[in-house]
Design a protein around this motif. Sequence first.
Motif, short mmCIF file in Angstrom:
data_model
loop_
_atom_site.label_atom_id
_atom_site.label_comp_id
_atom_site.label_asym_id
_atom_site.label_seq_id
_atom_site.Cartn_x
_atom_site.Cartn_y
_atom_site.Cartn_z
N ALA A 13 0.82 -1.21 0.00
CA ALA A 13 0.00 0.00 0.00
C ALA A 13 0.85 1.25 0.00
N PHE A 14 2.02 1.19 0.65
CA PHE A 14 2.88 2.38 0.75
C PHE A 14 4.30 2.02 0.31
N PRO A 15 4.54 1.95 -1.02
CA PRO A 15 5.88 1.58 -1.48
C PRO A 15 6.95 2.61 -1.12
N GLY A 16 6.53 3.84 -0.79
CA GLY A 16 7.46 4.87 -0.32
C GLY A 16 8.56 5.18 -1.31
N ARG A 17 9.79 5.23 -0.79
CA ARG A 17 10.93 5.60 -1.64
C ARG A 17 11.65 4.37 -2.18
N GLU A 28 -1.25 0.92 -7.61
CA GLU A 28 -1.83 -0.21 -6.88
C GLU A 28 -1.87 0.08 -5.39
N GLY A 29 -0.78 0.65 -4.87
CA GLY A 29 -0.74 0.98 -3.44
C GLY A 29 -1.82 1.97 -3.05
N ALA A 30 -2.01 2.99 -3.90
CA ALA A 30 -3.03 4.00 -3.60
C ALA A 30 -4.42 3.39 -3.61
N VAL A 31 -4.70 2.53 -4.61
CA VAL A 31 -6.02 1.90 -4.69
C VAL A 31 -6.23 0.94 -3.51
N VAL A 37 -9.45 1.85 3.50
CA VAL A 37 -10.10 2.96 4.20
C VAL A 37 -11.61 2.93 3.97
N VAL A 38 -12.02 2.76 2.72
CA VAL A 38 -13.46 2.74 2.41
C VAL A 38 -14.14 1.56 3.10
N THR A 39 -13.47 0.40 3.09
CA THR A 39 -14.05 -0.78 3.75
C THR A 39 -14.21 -0.56 5.24
N ALA A 165 -12.53 -4.74 -3.41
CA ALA A 165 -11.63 -5.83 -3.82
C ALA A 165 -11.63 -5.98 -5.34
N LEU A 166 -12.80 -5.85 -5.95
CA LEU A 166 -12.88 -5.93 -7.41
C LEU A 166 -12.12 -4.79 -8.07
N LEU A 167 -12.28 -3.57 -7.52
CA LEU A 167 -11.56 -2.42 -8.06
C LEU A 167 -10.05 -2.64 -7.99
N PHE A 168 -9.58 -3.12 -6.83
CA PHE A 168 -8.15 -3.37 -6.68
C PHE A 168 -7.69 -4.45 -7.66
N GLY A 169 -8.48 -5.50 -7.81
CA GLY A 169 -8.12 -6.57 -8.73
C GLY A 169 -8.03 -6.07 -10.17
#
Length: 197
Positions: A13-17, A28-31, A37-39, A165-169
């Motif tokens: 979720a947070f690949p950072g630097r 992908e991390g942002a989604v 958060v939405v869940t 989950a579908l959106l992320f997929g």
Amino acid sequence: MTANAVSRLVRSAFPGRNPLATFGDRIEGAVLALGVVVTLLAVPVAGAVGSEMYATHESRVVAEQKSRLQVNAALTEDVPSMDGAAGSETLIETTDAVATWRMPDGLERHGVVRAPYGAEAGTTLRIWVDLSGEPTEPPMTNQGAAFNAIFSAVLLWGLIAGAMALLFGLVRFACMRVRLRWWQLEWELTAPDWTGR
């Protein structure tokens, strides 16, 4: 969920630097973060919807409990026996039959009720009727209202979680296709230097 799985989820979720993280990894991390958060935010929303539904059903329970009553109904005809070898394997174990019943004020009524197959004339059944004496469904109970409310809340939350989950997929699939395409193009540019072709 193990600590390693949680750690991988956070890194995704947070690949950072991370110098190996691509633009697709960051999308992908942002989604993924958005989906989590939405869940989580859907939990109180689903709870509020369930609570509101219970309040609505509660007034229906009171109204139906006041407007419906149980009476004894006597069959006026034999109910045919069940054909075939269905027996206890049959999903429908009752059929329509004519019966008579008496209201609390002494008025006799008659009509069609549900009766078990093979019941004989004179068999007494407990049926629900409305204030006019017409057969009706049993009134909703508090337990039924609570079950409907909980089921609706869980279903709503499940739909939201499933949509995330579908959106992320879908995003992950699209990013993977883009990655594979870029790798193929890079290989086409690099392959002649490696293979001498």
